[in-house]
Design a protein around this motif. Structure first.
Motif, PDB file in Angstrom:
ATOM      1  N   ASN A 132       0.816  -1.223   0.000  1.00  0.00           N
ATOM      2  CA  ASN A 132       0.000   0.000   0.000  1.00  0.00           C
ATOM      3  C   ASN A 132       0.847   1.269   0.000  1.00  0.00           C
ATOM      4  OD1 ASN A 132       1.031  -0.213   2.556  1.00  0.00           O
ATOM      5  ND2 ASN A 132      -0.897   0.198   3.637  1.00  0.00           N
ATOM      6  N   GLY A 133       2.155   1.115  -0.272  1.00  0.00           N
ATOM      7  CA  GLY A 133       3.043   2.267  -0.313  1.00  0.00           C
ATOM      8  C   GLY A 133       3.610   2.651   1.025  1.00  0.00           C
ATOM      9  N   ALA A 134       3.186   1.987   2.082  1.00  0.00           N
ATOM     10  CA  ALA A 134       3.705   2.296   3.419  1.00  0.00           C
ATOM     11  C   ALA A 134       5.154   1.803   3.537  1.00  0.00           C
ATOM     12  CB  ALA A 134       2.845   1.644   4.482  1.00  0.00           C
ATOM     13  N   GLU A 135       5.891   2.424   4.461  1.00  0.00           N
ATOM     14  CA  GLU A 135       7.287   2.047   4.690  1.00  0.00           C
ATOM     15  C   GLU A 135       7.443   1.575   6.128  1.00  0.00           C
ATOM     16  OE1 GLU A 135       9.691   5.367   3.573  1.00  0.00           O
ATOM     17  OE2 GLU A 135       8.997   5.349   1.492  1.00  0.00           O
ATOM     18  N   LEU A 136       8.083   0.423   6.283  1.00  0.00           N
ATOM     19  CA  LEU A 136       8.242  -0.216   7.587  1.00  0.00           C
ATOM     20  C   LEU A 136       9.720  -0.359   7.906  1.00  0.00           C
ATOM     21  CD1 LEU A 136       6.902  -1.870   9.990  1.00  0.00           C
ATOM     22  CD2 LEU A 136       7.338  -3.904   8.581  1.00  0.00           C
ATOM     23  N   LEU A 137      10.127   0.086   9.092  1.00  0.00           N
ATOM     24  CA  LEU A 137      11.494  -0.077   9.565  1.00  0.00           C
ATOM     25  C   LEU A 137      11.526  -1.169  10.624  1.00  0.00           C
ATOM     26  CD1 LEU A 137      14.495   0.795   9.912  1.00  0.00           C
ATOM     27  CD2 LEU A 137      13.678   2.404  11.662  1.00  0.00           C
ATOM     28  N   ILE A 144       8.525  -0.243  13.076  1.00  0.00           N
ATOM     29  CA  ILE A 144       8.062   1.139  13.040  1.00  0.00           C
ATOM     30  C   ILE A 144       7.489   1.474  11.661  1.00  0.00           C
ATOM     31  CG2 ILE A 144       8.709   3.540  13.463  1.00  0.00           C
ATOM     32  CD1 ILE A 144       9.215   1.754  15.839  1.00  0.00           C
ATOM     33  N   ILE A 145       6.309   2.096  11.645  1.00  0.00           N
ATOM     34  CA  ILE A 145       5.743   2.595  10.397  1.00  0.00           C
ATOM     35  C   ILE A 145       6.290   4.008  10.184  1.00  0.00           C
ATOM     36  CG2 ILE A 145       3.647   3.220   9.144  1.00  0.00           C
ATOM     37  CD1 ILE A 145       3.928   0.262   9.571  1.00  0.00           C
ATOM     38  N   THR A 146       7.244   4.157   9.264  1.00  0.00           N
ATOM     39  CA  THR A 146       7.849   5.473   9.036  1.00  0.00           C
ATOM     40  C   THR A 146       7.073   6.290   8.012  1.00  0.00           C
ATOM     41  OG1 THR A 146       9.340   4.484   7.393  1.00  0.00           O
ATOM     42  CG2 THR A 146      10.150   4.661   9.654  1.00  0.00           C
ATOM     43  N   ASP A 147       6.224   5.629   7.222  1.00  0.00           N
ATOM     44  CA  ASP A 147       5.371   6.324   6.242  1.00  0.00           C
ATOM     45  C   ASP A 147       4.130   5.458   6.047  1.00  0.00           C
ATOM     46  OD1 ASP A 147       4.124   7.305   3.866  1.00  0.00           O
ATOM     47  OD2 ASP A 147       6.018   8.170   3.218  1.00  0.00           O
ATOM     48  N   LYS A 148       2.940   6.038   6.224  1.00  0.00           N
ATOM     49  CA  LYS A 148       1.703   5.258   6.130  1.00  0.00           C
ATOM     50  C   LYS A 148       1.282   4.962   4.697  1.00  0.00           C
ATOM     51  CE  LYS A 148      -0.425   6.662  10.500  1.00  0.00           C
ATOM     52  NZ  LYS A 148      -1.630   7.261  11.126  1.00  0.00           N
ATOM     53  N   GLY A 149       1.859   5.629   3.716  1.00  0.00           N
ATOM     54  CA  GLY A 149       1.442   5.376   2.350  1.00  0.00           C
ATOM     55  C   GLY A 149      -0.022   5.714   2.154  1.00  0.00           C
TER      56      GLY A 149
END
Length: 645
Positions: free
Chosen positions: A561-566, A617-622
């Motif tokens: 969904n375009g989100a970024e996970l660290l 960590i969700i660094t960007d929710k997309g």
């Protein structure tokens, strides 16, 4: 901060991190790496970098073509990597560990002749100009040359021979002796003196030997033996044999001579014996070897199979460049000039360069709407037409393969025509379009025709084949495929994405983590896992976006969904410098849920006095609008710890 900091970080990751770099330096256009494990270099992703024109491996070095800005890029790379840069000699020494015997031999020849090329090219151009003014009958109804009708040009012709003689009669043997001594770590001035003894005015000039009766050749008469006093002007192999003899004699005497008298004994004994060997034994033998080699090549160029020779040499010269074996042609060219007053080999080399440049022109026409490709195509073609082939060959032609073959075919046809017309050069010149200036004037017309073939044939072949072989995105008719994927990711439906446990353990809130950056949500919202296992796996389908190659303690994923996970393993584990961590994937890899990403050692983390808590960590929710965090549960690949809607 330099302008290439981010690019430098990216390249450092793709070459395998600082631990994979044994040595690094740069030249005019390229970064030169000696890698501990060349297989770790992610060539595909390196070549996708906007600043990179191409890559290749040669002489044990992994070389990344950057272009004219390589010096600034290198400075930023050194700053980012923390690696101490070394000079080119140190890189070459380190690279030898990755070379076989043949590669080392060719590399040595290249290092001997490369410093001589500026003088040789200059001499070739001067001889070409002198031929124009003193050998072309273009005045008084074609009966006189410019030199014959003008005292000024007569004086110019005579004056220019001062340089021509210095280069080809004296400079080649002397330069070879100096270069060998420099390359092998000997005393350079002794090499220069040795070279002078091979071309001294006391000796019969090598060019006069054939026309001098044996009884008239001067000799050194030692009573029991007579030695011909013959010079070795323009001779390559006698000079090389003499120089290598001097190198090993000097090493021998340095080894056995007490230091207190070494300044006297070593140079005297080394030089005396080397000069004696050169004139008594090595010179005559080297002359015969050189003459035999040049005679065979000359027979191939001018004999009954000359058309076949031209086709084979013209076709396969470009692949020789890839291997580095093309450097041997310099010595052959010089020997041909010495024995036959010109070389038919060098014109075919220039035509091969032109053909590879023309293949790039064909690609530029096909990719006229692809702005990113044109940033590489146009500079590469111009560079190739001026004699520098690496950007064109490695940045474009070998990347797509078929343009390289098209260039080979065009070069092979031009080579056939070149030998068919007996086209000959005065010597080595500029290996591209300006090369016509080094061609003997009577062959300008035939060489111009050969150049036309080397230009037209590759372009036509590339246009024909490229229409079928290039994708629409490569032609620039649609967006780049990576941009299409990115667009699809960000326009995907906002379906629910479940981030499952990336490692077995207990899920706890971020606020319980003993690090303010995480506990206060400065990096973003998420959860933490107190791990039971020691392997991080992909918590859902994703693409590896960031990988801490050197330390191995963190990985960044991009979700559907375009989100970024660290995923960050432990607290302050960056200071462990990779000890206890093993990366299992690379940046750019597309992974499925459950794919192993990183292995880590809880015991080593504990021994280093760090906590082993794993942060997600969700660094960007997309595209996600809502995020649900699930804590106080057991983490595994079948249980969602973060739900994104």
């Amino acid at each position: 901060m330099g302008k290439y900091i981010e690019d430098a970080k990216e390249l450092l990751t793709y070459v395998g991190g600082r631990t994979n770099i044994s040595a690094v330096t740069h030249c005019m256009t390229r970064m030169r790496f000696v890698l501990a494990d060349p297989a770790k270099a992610d060539v595909d992703n390196i070549e996708k970098m906007g600043i990179v024109k191409g890559t290749f491996t040669q002489a044990g070095q992994f070389q990344v073509i950057i272009g004219n800005e390589v010096s600034d890029f290198y400075d930023d790379f050194i700053a980012v990597s923390g690696i101490e840069g070394v000079d080119k000699a140190a890189v070459k020494k380190a690279a030898k560990a990755n070379q076989n015997v043949l590669q080392r031999l060719v590399g040595t020849l290249a290092e001997i002749f490369t410093p001589l090329l500026p003088a040789i090219i200059c001499g070739g151009l001067i001889l070409g100009f002198r031929n124009v003014i003193d050998s072309i009958y273009m005045f008084d109804n074609g009966t006189k040359t410019l030199v014959q009708i003008s005292q000024f040009w007569n004086g110019v012709d005579s004056f220019l021979w001062l340089i021509g003689e210095a280069v080809f009669h004296i400079g080649i043997p002397l330069g070879i002796c100096w270069s060998v001594m420099k390359k092998m770590g000997g005393t350079e001035i002794l090499g220069i003196v040795l070279g002078i003894t091979l071309t001294s005015s006391q000796l019969l000039n090598a060019y006069a030997v054939a026309s001098t009766p044996a009884s008239k050749i001067p000799v050194w008469n030692f009573g029991f033996i007579k030695v011909n006093m013959i010079g070795y002007q323009a001779q390559v192999i006698p000079a090389m044999l003499a120089a290598f003899t001097l190198v090993y004699l000097e090493r021998f005497f340095k080894k056995i001579t007490p230091k207190v008298v070494s300044m006297i004994v070593v140079p005297f004994c080394s030089l005396l014996l080397a000069v004696m060997m050169a004139h008594f034994v090595l010179g005559p033998i080297g002359w015969k070897i050189g003459s035999a080699i040049s005679a065979v090549i000359y027979a191939g160029i001018t004999g009954p199979v000359k058309v076949l020779f031209g086709a084979v040499f013209g076709t396969f010269y470009a692949p020789l460049v890839i291997t580095g074996l093309h450097h041997m042609s310099n010595a052959i060219d010089l020997q041909l000039v010495a024995d036959f007053k010109g070389t038919g080999l060098w014109p075919m080399i220039a035509l091969s360069n032109i053909a590879q440049g023309s293949a790039v022109v064909g690609m530029a026409i096909l990719q006229k709407r692809n702005a990113k490709a044109q940033e590489v195509n146009m500079p590469s073609a111009i560079s190739c037409y001026l004699g520098v082939t690496e950007p064109a060959m490695f940045g474009v032609n070998l990347k797509y393969r078929f343009p390289f073959v098209c260039g080979m075919i065009g070069s092979g046809i031009a080579g056939m025509l070149c030998t068919l017309t007996n086209t000959t050069a005065n010597g080595i010149g500029v290996g591209g379009l300006p090369g016509i200036l080094s061609i003997k004037p009577q062959y300008w017309g035939s060489f111009a025709l050969c150049m036309a073939v080397a230009i037209v044939v590759p372009i036509v072949l590339v246009l024909i084949l490229g229409k079928k072989r290039l994708t629409e995105s490569e032609k620039g008719l649609v967006a780049d495929i990576d941009d299409v994927k990115k667009e699809e990711e960000f326009t995907a439906s906002s379906k629910q994405v479940d981030v499952c446990g990336c490692v077995e353990g207990t899920v706890i809130p971020l606020k319980d983590v003993h690090d303010k950056v995480f506990s206060e949500g400065l990096m973003g919202e998420g959860v933490a896992i107190v791990p039971d296992g020691e392997e991080i796996k992909a918590p859902c389908d994703a693409k590896v976006q960031v990988m801490m190659e050197e330390t191995g303690h963190a990985v960044g994923l991009k979700l559907e969904n375009g989100a970024e996970l660290l995923i960050h393993i432990g607290l302050d584990t960056v200071y462990m410098n990779g000890e206890g961590f093993e990366n299992l994937v690379r940046v750019g890899d597309v992974v499925k849920k459950g794919t192993p990403l990183i292995k880590f050692s809880k015991d080593k983390i504990k021994a280093a006095n760090h906590e082993d808590t794993v942060m997600c960590i969700i660094t960007d929710k997309g595209l996600a609008k809502d995020t649900e965090l699930h804590t106080g549960i057991k983490a595994d690949l079948n249980t969602s710890i973060i739900t994104m809607k």
